[in-house]
Enzyme design. Structure first.
Site, PDB file in Angstrom:
ATOM      1  N   GLY A  49       0.839  -1.184   0.000  1.00  0.00           N
ATOM      2  CA  GLY A  49       0.000   0.000   0.000  1.00  0.00           C
ATOM      3  C   GLY A  49       0.876   1.237   0.000  1.00  0.00           C
ATOM      4  N   GLN A  54       3.238   9.833   1.085  1.00  0.00           N
ATOM      5  CA  GLN A  54       4.496   9.064   1.119  1.00  0.00           C
ATOM      6  C   GLN A  54       5.360   9.303  -0.115  1.00  0.00           C
ATOM      7  OE1 GLN A  54       2.443   5.143   2.228  1.00  0.00           O
ATOM      8  NE2 GLN A  54       4.406   5.042   3.308  1.00  0.00           N
ATOM      9  N   CYS A 100       5.875  -0.103   7.351  1.00  0.00           N
ATOM     10  CA  CYS A 100       5.539   1.077   6.551  1.00  0.00           C
ATOM     11  C   CYS A 100       6.768   1.488   5.750  1.00  0.00           C
ATOM     12  CB  CYS A 100       5.099   2.212   7.483  1.00  0.00           C
ATOM     13  SG  CYS A 100       4.619   3.711   6.616  1.00  0.00           S
ATOM     14  N   LEU A 101       6.585   1.769   4.463  1.00  0.00           N
ATOM     15  CA  LEU A 101       7.732   2.168   3.632  1.00  0.00           C
ATOM     16  C   LEU A 101       8.357   3.465   4.138  1.00  0.00           C
ATOM     17  CD1 LEU A 101       6.414   1.335   0.037  1.00  0.00           C
ATOM     18  CD2 LEU A 101       7.909  -0.026   1.505  1.00  0.00           C
ATOM     19  N   HIS A 142      -4.487   1.479   7.529  1.00  0.00           N
ATOM     20  CA  HIS A 142      -3.112   2.000   7.591  1.00  0.00           C
ATOM     21  C   HIS A 142      -2.927   3.127   6.562  1.00  0.00           C
ATOM     22  CE1 HIS A 142       1.421   1.317   7.910  1.00  0.00           C
ATOM     23  NE2 HIS A 142       1.292   2.122   6.874  1.00  0.00           N
ATOM     24  N   GLU A 143      -3.350   2.873   5.312  1.00  0.00           N
ATOM     25  CA  GLU A 143      -3.133   3.867   4.257  1.00  0.00           C
ATOM     26  C   GLU A 143      -3.995   5.107   4.461  1.00  0.00           C
ATOM     27  OE1 GLU A 143      -0.581   3.481   2.602  1.00  0.00           O
ATOM     28  OE2 GLU A 143      -0.318   1.363   3.038  1.00  0.00           O
ATOM     29  N   HIS A 146      -2.586   7.589   6.815  1.00  0.00           N
ATOM     30  CA  HIS A 146      -1.559   8.467   6.245  1.00  0.00           C
ATOM     31  C   HIS A 146      -2.163   9.785   5.752  1.00  0.00           C
ATOM     32  CE1 HIS A 146       2.211   6.310   6.335  1.00  0.00           C
ATOM     33  NE2 HIS A 146       1.703   5.232   5.797  1.00  0.00           N
TER      34      HIS A 146
HETATM   35 NI    NI Z   1       2.595   3.353   5.751  1.00  0.00          NI
END
Ligand code: NI
Length: 183
Positions: A49, A54, A100-101, A142-143, A146
């Site tokens: 995701g 991000q 998480c990236l 989660h996304e 953000h």
């Molecule tokens: Ni993340």
């Protein structure tokens, strides 16, 4: 298409509320290119995701998806959502591991709603509404966090599980597998 640089924890773009996207702009070349680049970036980083903040874009846009490699596992269909909103969230909470990236090499257990209903606009600008459960519901939560400047660390209730990836693999995953085998 291009692989984009991913913002990391500490950059202010990850801590602000992203702005709504006018529906008539969704099919514009710049936003269509952004969607294609975000999908390419997510795949290249082996993520499941990615939210626009991000990639340094404070916009309410998320992409998520996971190829269906093993029918035993819960697959996530490739999903593009502009201006996503929850219309329902189950009261049932389930714990699960997240990464998480934007927080590389870190894993932790996060409680999330077991099931959610979501609406928003798809990649063609059409209104969509669907239900998700399990891992799909977790990744959506989660996304979408953000987009409000919330990171998974903020959602952890117990930091005991906070781990570097190597230690996560060595001490948590193996242990869980052994426990499962014993049952
Ligand atoms: Ni993340």
């Amino acid at each position: 298409m291009a692989i984009l640089k991913v913002s990391r924890m500490g950059h202010p773009v990850l801590r602000q509320r992203a702005r709504d996207i006018p529906p008539e702009e969704i099919t514009s070349p710049p936003l269509q290119r952004l969607v294609a680049d975000m999908v390419e970036t997510m795949v290249d980083y082996e993520g499941i995701g990615l939210a626009a903040p991000q990639v340094y874009q404070p916009l309410r846009l998320i992409v998520l998806g996971m190829p269906d490699v093993d029918p035993e596992e819960e697959a996530i269909p490739l999903t593009v959502l502009f201006n996503p909103e929850f219309t329902a969230m189950s009261d049932e909470r389930v714990d699960g591991w997240e990464g998480c990236l934007s927080i590389p090499e870190i894993r932790g257990v996060v409680p999330r709603s077991a099931a959610v209903d979501v609406n928003g606009l798809n990649g063609e600008g059409q209104q969509v509404e669907f239900a998700a459960e399990g891992f799909f519901a977790r990744v959506l939560q989660h996304e979408m966090d953000h987009l409000d400047g919330v990171l998974f660390l903020d959602r952890m209730e117990d930091f005991e599980t906070l781990a570097y990836f190597e230690e996560y693999q060595r001490y948590w995953i193996e242990e869980e597998e052994e426990e499962e085998e014993e049952e």
